[in-house]
Design a protein around this motif. Structure first.
Motif, PDB file in Angstrom:
ATOM      1  N   ASP A  78      95.268 -30.712  53.491  1.00 27.13           N
ATOM      2  CA  ASP A  78      94.495 -30.568  52.259  1.00 27.13           C
ATOM      3  C   ASP A  78      93.495 -31.708  52.098  1.00 27.13           C
ATOM      4  O   ASP A  78      92.322 -31.492  51.766  1.00 27.13           O
ATOM      5  CB  ASP A  78      95.421 -30.477  51.042  1.00 27.13           C
ATOM      6  CG  ASP A  78      96.395 -31.653  50.941  1.00 27.13           C
ATOM      7  OD1 ASP A  78      96.519 -32.427  51.910  1.00 27.13           O
ATOM      8  OD2 ASP A  78      97.045 -31.790  49.888  1.00 27.13           O
ATOM      9  N   GLY A  79      93.942 -32.940  52.355  1.00 27.99           N
ATOM     10  CA  GLY A  79      93.045 -34.082  52.232  1.00 27.99           C
ATOM     11  C   GLY A  79      91.955 -34.086  53.279  1.00 27.99           C
ATOM     12  O   GLY A  79      90.800 -34.445  53.001  1.00 27.99           O
ATOM     13  N   LEU A  80      92.283 -33.669  54.503  1.00 27.02           N
ATOM     14  CA  LEU A  80      91.307 -33.684  55.588  1.00 27.02           C
ATOM     15  C   LEU A  80      90.243 -32.607  55.391  1.00 27.02           C
ATOM     16  O   LEU A  80      89.048 -32.861  55.603  1.00 27.02           O
ATOM     17  CB  LEU A  80      92.016 -33.502  56.923  1.00 27.02           C
ATOM     18  CG  LEU A  80      91.141 -33.556  58.175  1.00 27.02           C
ATOM     19  CD1 LEU A  80      90.340 -34.848  58.239  1.00 27.02           C
ATOM     20  CD2 LEU A  80      91.997 -33.396  59.435  1.00 27.02           C
ATOM     21  N   VAL A  81      90.647 -31.411  54.999  1.00 26.35           N
ATOM     22  CA  VAL A  81      89.666 -30.351  54.751  1.00 26.35           C
ATOM     23  C   VAL A  81      88.715 -30.774  53.626  1.00 26.35           C
ATOM     24  O   VAL A  81      87.499 -30.566  53.713  1.00 26.35           O
ATOM     25  CB  VAL A  81      90.375 -29.024  54.401  1.00 26.35           C
ATOM     26  CG1 VAL A  81      89.360 -27.968  53.966  1.00 26.35           C
ATOM     27  CG2 VAL A  81      91.165 -28.518  55.602  1.00 26.35           C
ATOM     28  N   LYS A  82      89.260 -31.386  52.583  1.00 29.93           N
ATOM     29  CA  LYS A  82      88.414 -31.871  51.487  1.00 29.93           C
ATOM     30  C   LYS A  82      87.467 -32.974  51.964  1.00 29.93           C
ATOM     31  O   LYS A  82      86.280 -32.982  51.605  1.00 29.93           O
ATOM     32  CB  LYS A  82      89.264 -32.393  50.338  1.00 29.93           C
ATOM     33  CG  LYS A  82      88.448 -32.888  49.148  1.00 29.93           C
ATOM     34  CD  LYS A  82      89.324 -33.416  48.038  1.00 29.93           C
ATOM     35  CE  LYS A  82      88.485 -33.812  46.823  1.00 29.93           C
ATOM     36  NZ  LYS A  82      87.439 -34.814  47.139  1.00 29.93           N
ATOM     37  N   ALA A  83      87.977 -33.897  52.789  1.00 34.87           N
ATOM     38  CA  ALA A  83      87.140 -34.994  53.278  1.00 34.87           C
ATOM     39  C   ALA A  83      85.975 -34.459  54.112  1.00 34.87           C
ATOM     40  O   ALA A  83      84.844 -34.947  54.004  1.00 34.87           O
ATOM     41  CB  ALA A  83      87.978 -35.978  54.097  1.00 34.87           C
ATOM     42  N   LEU A  84      86.236 -33.462  54.941  1.00 32.95           N
ATOM     43  CA  LEU A  84      85.165 -32.865  55.731  1.00 32.95           C
ATOM     44  C   LEU A  84      84.152 -32.163  54.835  1.00 32.95           C
ATOM     45  O   LEU A  84      82.935 -32.279  55.044  1.00 32.95           O
ATOM     46  CB  LEU A  84      85.742 -31.879  56.755  1.00 32.95           C
ATOM     47  CG  LEU A  84      85.921 -32.436  58.172  1.00 32.95           C
ATOM     48  CD1 LEU A  84      86.931 -33.570  58.178  1.00 32.95           C
ATOM     49  CD2 LEU A  84      86.349 -31.337  59.131  1.00 32.95           C
ATOM     50  N   GLY A  85      84.649 -31.434  53.845  1.00 36.39           N
ATOM     51  CA  GLY A  85      83.734 -30.767  52.924  1.00 36.39           C
ATOM     52  C   GLY A  85      82.842 -31.749  52.194  1.00 36.39           C
ATOM     53  O   GLY A  85      81.629 -31.532  52.043  1.00 36.39           O
ATOM     54  N   ASP A  86      83.427 -32.857  51.744  1.00 35.84           N
ATOM     55  CA  ASP A  86      82.649 -33.882  51.044  1.00 35.84           C
ATOM     56  C   ASP A  86      81.608 -34.506  51.968  1.00 35.84           C
ATOM     57  O   ASP A  86      80.463 -34.758  51.561  1.00 35.84           O
ATOM     58  CB  ASP A  86      83.573 -34.980  50.503  1.00 35.84           C
ATOM     59  CG  ASP A  86      84.447 -34.495  49.354  1.00 35.84           C
ATOM     60  OD1 ASP A  86      84.141 -33.428  48.785  1.00 35.84           O
ATOM     61  OD2 ASP A  86      85.443 -35.178  49.047  1.00 35.84           O
TER      62      ASP A  86
END
Length: 313
Positions: A16-24
């Motif tokens: 969850d954190g990694l997908v969000k970090a990539l999106g950001d």
């Protein structure tokens, strides 16, 4: 200086954190020079590849990844991908962390596919087919199940024993896992088909894809490689991680372009446009979508920064 091995890197990069970090990171952007891509001869085997991928956020972080891909390692029971990521301060140049490059690559690659699936796969997608049994396969399964309600996972590989071993590695609560002996039959049932192979010939045929399917092409990172056929490219709405990378290196895009099957205008959007909201992604429930990724230094930087900050905290 922080040093993270494979286990520590994995723990620092939850899906969850990694997908969000990539999106950001795709939404904000960073400086991303053209990566160095070198062929390395291996006597008696297929050529290896050496990749050097720099990226930085001015005043924040500077990073570079060195990765080697040795296809012949599959016959030795070794991972095909090895590498390290060096993360430095964007203010002083001080080396802050060395992150395991293989684990970072596997997880950020799968997270990029999951990020794309948020925009491109149907929200009710429940059946996932993964083609390939390498290191990426389990990561792709875990990443996709983190963004869509996957209840059935099917794994196909050229070697059924490897597919069975991959299935046994998974620990997914409430998810049925099976090994496919018939690739066509499995593809016809799948809501999401995710391919991570080094194939030089198409594995997935466009005629197999049902209305509403999402095709995720992660392997075939050279122009000479390919995982889908011309019919799949022609039927699908095409999306990529970066236009420059897909047009230069992704065989699933490069080959049909050269053959005149599609034009560059066929690419609807990249992850920058999807993350920034300038393209909505899937537009209809029956639309067939296709996402081709070849990797980008931005993704490594986002993952390395997340791992460093999480571990430091």
């Amino acid at each position: 200086m922080l040093v993270l091995d494979a286990v520590q890197t994995r723990a620092a990069l939850p899906w969850d954190g990694l997908v969000k970090a990539l999106g950001d990171m795709f939404a904000k952007g960073c400086v991303m020079p053209v990566r160095h891509h070198h062929e390395v001869e291996v006597p008696g085997e297929a050529d290896a590849t050496l990749l050097l991928m720099p990226a930085w956020q001015p005043g924040a972080y500077v990073g570079v990844k060195m990765v080697s891909v040795f296809p012949g390692n599959q016959t030795r029971g070794l991972p095909a991908i090895h590498g390290s990521y060096l993360l430095s301060s964007g203010k002083t140049g001080e080396l802050l962390a060395i992150v395991d490059g293989g684990e970072l690559t596997a997880r950020r690659t799968a997270a990029a596919s999951a990020l794309a699936a948020r925009y491109l796969a149907r929200e009710d997608a429940s059946r996932l087919l993964v083609v390939g049994t390498g290191r990426l396969s389990t990561n792709l399964i875990e990443a996709h199940t983190s963004v869509r309600p996957i209840r059935h996972v099917t794994i196909w590989g050229r070697d059924p024993k490897k597919a069975d071993a991959t299935a046994k590695e998974l620990e997914l609560q409430g998810v049925e896992v099976a090994v496919a002996s018939d690739l066509e039959a499995a593809a016809r049932e799948a809501d999401i088909v995710s391919c991570a192979t080094l194939s030089t010939e198409p594995l997935i045929r466009g005629g197999w894809l049902k209305p509403g399917a999402h095709l995720d092409l992660v392997g075939a990172f050279k122009p000479s490689m390919r995982e889908s056929d011309d019919e799949a490219i022609s039927r699908a709405s095409i999306f990529v991680d970066t236009r420059e990378g897909a047009l230069g290196e992704g065989g699933d895009i490069v080959q049909p372009l050269r053959a005149g099957v599609i034009t560059e205008d066929a690419i609807r959007a990249d992850l920058f446009e999807l993350a920034r909201g300038s393209h909505r992604g899937r537009t209809a429930s029956g639309e067939i979508t296709l996402f081709k990724s070849v990797g980008a230094a931005l993704e490594d930087l986002a993952g390395a920064v997340l791992a460093f900050e999480a571990s430091r905290a």
